[in-house]
Design an enzyme around this catalytic site. Structure first.
Site, PDB file in Angstrom:
ATOM      1  N   ASP A 181      -0.055  -2.704  -3.058  1.00 51.95           N
ATOM      2  CA  ASP A 181      -1.154  -3.664  -2.987  1.00 51.95           C
ATOM      3  C   ASP A 181      -1.955  -3.486  -1.691  1.00 51.95           C
ATOM      4  O   ASP A 181      -1.369  -3.243  -0.622  1.00 51.95           O
ATOM      5  CB  ASP A 181      -0.543  -5.074  -3.024  1.00 51.95           C
ATOM      6  N   GLU A 228      12.749  11.093  -0.527  1.00 44.39           N
ATOM      7  CA  GLU A 228      14.217  11.211  -0.434  1.00 44.39           C
ATOM      8  C   GLU A 228      14.829  11.124  -1.833  1.00 44.39           C
ATOM      9  O   GLU A 228      16.002  11.405  -2.030  1.00 44.39           O
ATOM     10  CB  GLU A 228      14.792  10.061   0.412  1.00 44.39           C
TER      11      GLU A 228
HETATM   12  C1  NOJ Z   1      -4.829  -7.162  -5.035  1.00 46.71           C
HETATM   13  C2  NOJ Z   1      -4.143  -7.774  -6.217  1.00 46.71           C
HETATM   14  O1  NOJ Z   1      -4.371  -6.962  -7.347  1.00 46.71           O
HETATM   15  C3  NOJ Z   1      -4.691  -9.152  -6.360  1.00 46.71           C
HETATM   16  O2  NOJ Z   1      -4.310  -9.767  -7.564  1.00 46.71           O
HETATM   17  C4  NOJ Z   1      -4.264  -9.964  -5.170  1.00 46.71           C
HETATM   18  O3  NOJ Z   1      -4.857 -11.245  -5.231  1.00 46.71           O
HETATM   19  C5  NOJ Z   1      -4.689  -9.292  -3.863  1.00 46.71           C
HETATM   20  N1  NOJ Z   1      -4.443  -7.884  -3.854  1.00 46.71           N
HETATM   21  C6  NOJ Z   1      -3.947  -9.888  -2.700  1.00 46.71           C
HETATM   22  O4  NOJ Z   1      -2.598  -9.522  -2.760  1.00 46.71           O
END
Ligand code: NOJ
Length: 567
Positions: free
Chosen positions: A218, A277
Site C-alpha cells: 500500500d 530469501e
Molecule cells: C490505498 C488503498 O488502496 C486505499 O483503499 C487506502 O484508503 C489508502 N491506500 C490508505 O491506506
C-alpha cells in the site's frame, strides 16, 4: 498478411507473476459465513471453488488484519493478527491450504506507510515525551505560530483537510502535531528510523513463513518523506493535488515532498531482499506515479516485481490514448526487465461497468466517487464498454488484475444514502467528495435468496445492495450464454490456452483507426471497436466476442471486442 512488428517476445517459461490473472477480494464484501453483514474468511473459503471455476491464478486480499476499520482495514493495529470480524489466524491457514489445493496463489496486503492510531507503537508514542524514541516511530513535530497552534507544514490529507493533527500531551496541554497523509486515525510511520524497517522485515517473514505467495504494498510511493518536511507547492485553489506528470523528476520530488522521494527505493530494496530469501514469491507496488517511465523505477530488477498501472485504469476510453499507454507500458517496463500489469477496477475507483458510461467531462477525479446529484451514468453503454475493455485487456501480455464483482458486470452503487457512507473521504469533506463506498458493496450470489442476494443467510449487509444488484447475481449468469460471467470464464480459458500472458505482442495497423485498435498475441488477433462504425473482420475462428447476440457474421459493431484465431 497483417502488418505488424513485435514489441515483446514469446516467453512461455515466464515466472507466474509475469502472466498471472490476479483477482482482488475485498474481504468485507465477498461472502459472509457468520451472517453479521460483514464478509469473512470462512465465507471466502466456502466460495473458493467459484474462483477456481472462473479461471484465475491468484487472489490478492485487501487487508484483513486487526484494525479499528476506520479506513476499511487500511488502518492496521496488529500486522500479525486476523481481525475478529474476519475470523482467526487458523481460518486463514484453512483458506490458504484450500487455495493451494485449487492451485490458486495468495497475495496479502501490507500497509507500511502508516499504522492505525490504535497500534501499540502509536499508543506508546502518545504516552511518551516529545523527542523520545517512541515518538520517532512516527512524524511528530511542534506546530508553527506563537503557541504551536498551526500545523508544521501545508501538507493536505488525500482524504481532505490538513495532513496533521494535534495531540494533547500527558500533562493535559495541547502539544505536538503528527503527520497523517490519509485519515487522522492513520499516522504515517517514520521510515528514517531503522527500527521500522526491522519491524517490517519480521512482518513480511511472518506471512511468507505461513506460505503466502506475495504482497501488494500500500502507498508504496509515499513511505519516505523529504528531509525537513518542507511545504508542498502542488495544490490548487481547493487544496487538491494537481497531476505531476508534466514535471521533471527533480521538480516533482520538490513539489510533492511526500511522494516518490529517492529514499523510498532503499526501503523497497530491503523488502525485496526478504522476498528473495523465499522461492517464487512476488510483490506488487501500489505506486501512484505517472508518467510510465517514472513508475518503471519501482520495478527495477532489485525492487518490486510489479506495480499497478493506474494510467491504464484511468485512461480515456479512446483508441489513441489506450494505444499510447499500452505501448509506453510495454516499452518502459520492458527497459527494466519488468512485465506490464493491467487493471480496470479496484476498491478505490468507480467500477468500470459504470465509469465507462459517464461522459468524459463528467468523470469524477479518482477516489471521489459519483455524487448522487451528478448526471446519471448510461449503465447499458457502460456495461457494453466494460466488456469490450476487459476483453481488450485480457488479451494483452503481462499480468491483469480483476476486482471482485466485475466478472458479474456489477455497476457502481452510486446512489447510496449518506447515512450508510463509511469512506473517511466523505466525513472529512462534509460529503462534498462522496468517496469510494459505491464500489465496495457486498456481492450478489443468489438472486432473492435473502435481502443481500445470498451474500449471507441473514440478509444483513454493511452497505446495502441497490435494487439493481439482483439481476447481476451470480446464479442468474452461471451457464448462461452471453452473460458477463461466462464471458470472463471464456476469456480466461482462451487466454491460458494460448498463453497470452507470456505472449509475443504486436499492434496490427490494418484495424487501427481513430475509433479502433487491434493487436496480435501468440496467434490470436484482438480487435476492439471503440464507439466507431461497423468493421469487417478478417476470416478466422471466432474465439471470443463480447456481444454474443449482436455479431452479424464478420461484422464488429461499436463498443465490442473480438478474439480471432487467424486461419
Ligand atoms: C490505498 C488503498 O488502496 C486505499 O483503499 C487506502 O484508503 C489508502 N491506500 C490508505 O491506506
Amino acid at each position: 498478411m497483417l502488418n505488424h512488428e513485435f514489441l515483446t517476445v514469446n516467453n512461455p517459461s515466464a515466472e507466474w507473476w509475469r502472466k498471472a490473472v490476479i483477482y482482488q477480494v475485498y474481504p468485507r464484501s465477498f461472502a459472509d459465513a457468520d451472517g453479521d453483514g460483514i464478509g469473512d474468511l470462512k465465507g471466502i473459503t466456502e466460495k473458493l471453488g467459484s474462483l477456481s471455476d472462473l479461471g484465475i491464478d491468484a487472489i490478492w486480499f485487501s487487508p484483513f488484519f486487526k484494525s479499528p476499520q476506520k479506513d476499511a482495514g487500511y488502518d492496521i493495529s496488529d500486522y500479525r493478527l486476523i481481525d475478529p470480524i474476519f475470523g482467526t489466524n487458523e481460518d486463514f491457514d484453512v483458506l490458504l491450504a484450500k487455495a493451494k489445493t485449487l492451485g490458486i496463489r495468495i497475495i496479502v496486503d501490507i500497509v507500511p506507510n502508516h499504522t492505525s492510531d490504535q497500534h501499540a507503537w502509536f499508543q506508546a508514542a502518545l504516552a511518551s515525551a516529545p523527542g523520545s524514541a517512541e515518538r520517532d516511530y512516527y512524524h511528530f513535530r511542534d506546530g508553527k505560530g506563537e503557541n504551536g497552534e498551526l500545523p508544521p507544514n501545508n501538507w493536505q490529507s488525500i482524504f481532505g483537510g490538513p495532513a496533521w493533527s494535534r495531540i494533547t500531551e500527558a500533562n493535559g496541554e495541547l502539544g505536538q502535531w503528527y503527520l497523517h497523509l490519509f485519515d487522522s486515525s492513520q499516522p504515517d510511520l517514520n521510515w528514517e528510523n531503522p527500527k521500522i524497517a526491522d519491524e517490517f522485515d519480521d512482518i513480511l517473514r511472518f506471512w511468507l513463513d505461513k506460505g503466502v505467495d506475495g504482497f501488494r504494498v500500500d502507498v508504496a510511493h509515499g513511505m519516505v518523506k523529504r528531509a525537513g518536511l518542507p511545504d508542498a507547492t502542488i495544490y490548487d485553489e481547493n487544496l487538491r493535488e494537481r497531476p505531476i506528470s508534466n514535471l521533471t523528476m527533480a521538480e516533482a520530488e520538490e513539489a510533492v515532498p511526500y511522494w516518490g522521494q529517492p529514499g523510498v527505493h532503499d526501503a523497497i530494496r530491503r523488502f525485496r531482499r526478504i522476498i528473495d530469501e523465499y522461492d517464487d514469491r512476488a510483490m506488487c507496488a501500489e505506486a501512484s506515479m505517472s508518467p510510465l517511465p517514472r513508475l518503471a523505477m519501482w520495478v527495477r530488477p532489485d525492487e518490486y516485481h510489479q506495480s499497478f498501472n493506474f494510467d491504464y485504469m484511468h485512461s480515456k476510453y479512446e483508441a489513441a490514448a489506450i494505444k499510447k499507454i499500452v505501448t509506453d507500458s510495454i516499452v518502459e517496463y520492458g527497459k527494466v526487465g519488468a512485465s506490464s500489469t493491467w487493471v480496470l477496477s479496484n476498491h478505490d475507483g468507480i467500477r468500470h461497468a459504470t465509469r465507462l458510461g459517464i461522459a468524459p467531462e463528467n468523470t469524477p477525479r479518482p477516489g471521489d466517487g459519483i455524487h448522487p446529484s451528478d448526471p446519471a451514468p448510461d449503465e447499458a453503454l457502460g456495461l457494453r464498454r466494460a466488456r469490450a475493455a476487459t476483453a481488450f485487456m485480457l488479451g494483452l501480455p503481462g499480468s491483469s488484475y480483476l476486482y471482485q464483482g466485475e466478472e458479474l458486470g456489477l455497476p457502481e452503487a452510486w446512489q447510496l444514502e449518506g447515512k450508510y457512507r463509511q469512506d473517511p473521504t466523505y466525513a472529512r469533506t462534509n460529503g462534498d467528495r462522496i468517496g469510494r463506498d459505491g464500489c465496495r458493496v457486498p456481492l450478489p450470489w443468489v438472486a432473492d435468496a435473502t435481502e443481500s442476494n445470498g451474500f449471507n443467510s441473514t440478509g444483513k449487509s454493511w452497505l446495502p445492495q441497490p435494487a439493481n444488484y439482483r439481476v447481476f447475481a451470480r446464479n442468474l449468469q452461471e451457464g448462461v450464454v452471453g452473460s458477463t460471467l461466462e464471458l470472463y470464464k471464456r476469456l480466461l480459458k482462451v487466454r491460458k490456452q494460448f498463453d497470452l500472458g507470456a505472449g509475443a505482442f504486436s499492434w496490427v495497423d490494418d484495424y487501427d483507426s481513430e475509433t479502433s485498435l487491434s493487436y496480435i498475441n501468440n496467434g490470436v488477433l484482438v480487435i476492439t471497436n471503440f464507439s466507431g462504425g461497423p468493421i469487417a473482420m478478417p476470416a478466422g475462428e471466432l474465439l471470443v466476442t463480447t456481444q454474443h447476440d449482436l455479431t452479424v457474421e464478420g461484422i464488429l459493431e461499436h463498443d465490442q471486442t473480438v478474439w480471432l484465431k487467424l486461419s
